[in-house]
Design a protein around this motif. Structure first.
Motif, mmCIF file in Angstrom:
data_model
loop_
_atom_site.group_PDB
_atom_site.id
_atom_site.type_symbol
_atom_site.label_atom_id
_atom_site.label_comp_id
_atom_site.label_asym_id
_atom_site.label_seq_id
_atom_site.Cartn_x
_atom_site.Cartn_y
_atom_site.Cartn_z
ATOM 1 N N CYS A 174 0.844 -1.200 0.000
ATOM 2 C CA CYS A 174 0.000 0.000 0.000
ATOM 3 C C CYS A 174 0.875 1.243 0.000
ATOM 4 O O CYS A 174 2.056 1.211 0.338
ATOM 5 N N SER A 175 0.265 2.373 -0.385
ATOM 6 C CA SER A 175 1.018 3.613 -0.537
ATOM 7 C C SER A 175 1.604 4.092 0.786
ATOM 8 O O SER A 175 2.724 4.604 0.833
ATOM 9 N N CYS A 176 0.870 3.934 1.889
ATOM 10 C CA CYS A 176 1.364 4.404 3.182
ATOM 11 C C CYS A 176 2.602 3.630 3.618
ATOM 12 O O CYS A 176 3.497 4.181 4.262
ATOM 13 N N SER A 177 2.663 2.342 3.306
ATOM 14 C CA SER A 177 3.821 1.529 3.681
ATOM 15 C C SER A 177 5.057 1.910 2.880
ATOM 16 O O SER A 177 6.185 1.673 3.322
ATOM 17 N N SER A 178 4.866 2.473 1.693
ATOM 18 C CA SER A 178 5.995 2.797 0.827
ATOM 19 C C SER A 178 6.650 4.126 1.183
ATOM 20 O O SER A 178 7.825 4.341 0.867
ATOM 21 N N ILE A 179 5.919 4.999 1.847
ATOM 22 C CA ILE A 179 6.435 6.349 2.090
ATOM 23 C C ILE A 179 7.652 6.351 3.020
ATOM 24 O O ILE A 179 8.628 7.074 2.754
ATOM 25 N N PRO A 180 7.674 5.577 4.122
ATOM 26 C CA PRO A 180 8.900 5.566 4.939
ATOM 27 C C PRO A 180 10.138 5.121 4.157
ATOM 28 O O PRO A 180 11.236 5.655 4.376
ATOM 29 N N ILE A 181 9.975 4.150 3.254
ATOM 30 C CA ILE A 181 11.110 3.715 2.437
ATOM 31 C C ILE A 181 11.514 4.830 1.483
ATOM 32 O O ILE A 181 12.708 5.085 1.270
ATOM 33 N N PHE A 182 10.533 5.506 0.885
ATOM 34 C CA PHE A 182 10.810 6.657 0.022
ATOM 35 C C PHE A 182 11.604 7.718 0.780
ATOM 36 O O PHE A 182 12.582 8.277 0.260
ATOM 37 N N MET A 183 11.209 7.988 2.022
ATOM 38 C CA MET A 183 11.900 8.991 2.829
ATOM 39 C C MET A 183 13.346 8.554 3.094
ATOM 40 O O MET A 183 14.262 9.378 3.063
#
Length: 334
Positions: A97-106
């Motif tokens: 899901c998109s929310c799970s990907s954001i910490p990795i993006f950061m």
């Protein structure tokens, strides 16, 4: 052999027959709305749960070879559009899901990777993954599944490339940019048993998070499939409405679900006469641009970059949606 794999292994049609026989033995009329809805609900919930557990285990095992530190090292070896492509491809083996990907993006952004590459990853991760490929093959067939994945990767690569050429590095929040010196790029070696335990834990963790959305998505799909007249869906999302793709995309943006929760809704809409591209645009918008994920992303980037990200994604999804509609006959064999 192809039909056997498509229908019985990926589509689990044997399960639908089994559920139907069990409900018939209980006296339910499967041709009626209530009986048909119950069969649709039970079959899709069990089917998606089985496939989800198997796929998460396999994908998580693969993912254990690509922790953020190693992924950063891999992406750092490439430049230009190839770097964007690698970022998008690595997004296919990350959380669902998109929310799970954001910490990795950061973490990638803090580590100093080019902004366009990190956004290619961010777009691809929720929109396209190996699990969605297999599940889409089981429901829509291999042609649609492969083209959907290719379209998602295209949006991710083009979107990241556009953002890269906009030179908006100053639009990343200071605490993200200043954290680069603290990034540790070493990763421990894992044994086969360690990887299997990791994959098992990911199955349990992911299933807890997504199962409510599976129930919700299948429930909505059951209502659409058995209660909403076909002419209503055709009028709103069929070829009678030239703005159906735009409407489906804009409606999908504020919603929050992963692809496993949206596929049952898409399946039901397609069976009722909605155009293929319109349905897939809705799926892409829901999984990529959910409101909670945008709120989380705003903490890492400034409004100007966030707006550019949203506009690029919406435009790409709409273009892909109309493309799917244009070639629907060739993809579905109609």
């Amino acid at each position: 052999m192809g039909n056997l794999i498509q229908n019985e292994i990926l589509g689990l049609k044997w399960l639908n027959r089994l559920v139907g026989r069990a409900l018939s033995a209980m006296g339910l009329d499967l041709s009626g709305r209530v009986g048909g809805s119950i069969q649709f609900f039970l079959y899709d919930v069990i089917k998606i749960t089985i496939l989800l557990c198997v796929l998460i285990f396999v994908i998580s095992y693969i993912q254990s070879f690509f922790p953020p530190e190693r992924s950063r090292q891999i992406m750092g070896r490439f430049h230009g559009i190839w770097a964007n492509l690698i970022g998008a491809l690595l997004g296919t083996v990350t959380p669902f899901c998109s929310c799970s990907s954001i910490p990795i993006f950061m973490g990638f952004t803090s580590a100093g990777l080019p902004l366009g590459v990190t956004f290619s990853f961010l777009i691809s991760s929720p929109m396209v993954d190996l699990g969605s490929l297999v599940l889409l093959m089981g429901i829509f067939g291999y042609r649609i599944a492969l083209v959907y994945v290719a379209a998602g990767l295209l949006i991710a690569v083009c979107g990241g490339t556009l953002i890269e050429h906009m030179h908006m590095e100053d639009q990343v929040e200071d605490f993200i940019r200043n954290a680069s010196s603290a990034v540790d790029i070493t990763a421990p070696d894992l044994t086969i048993l360690d990887r299997m335990i990791y994959a098992r834990d990911q199955v349990a963790s992911t299933l807890r998070k997504v199962f409510p959305y599976i129930l919700l998505g299948v429930g909505i799909g059951a209502v659409i499939h058995n209660w909403i007249p076909q002419h209503v869906v055709e009028t709103v999302l069929g070829n009678r409405n030239p703005f159906g793709v735009i409407l489906a995309t804009l409606v999908g943006v504020p919603m929050y679900a992963d692809i496993f929760g949206t596929i049952p809704v898409a399946e039901a809409l397609l069976s009722k006469g909605a155009l293929l591209g319109t349905v897939l645009s809705f799926m892409m918008a829901v999984t990529t641009l959910s409101l909670p994920s945008l709120i989380m992303l705003r903490k890492a980037i400034k409004p100007k970059l966030l707006t550019a990200f949203i506009v690029i994604c919406i435009a790409g999804i709409i273009i892909v949606g109309y493309g799917f509609n244009l070639f629907q006959g060739a993809l579905t064999g109609i």
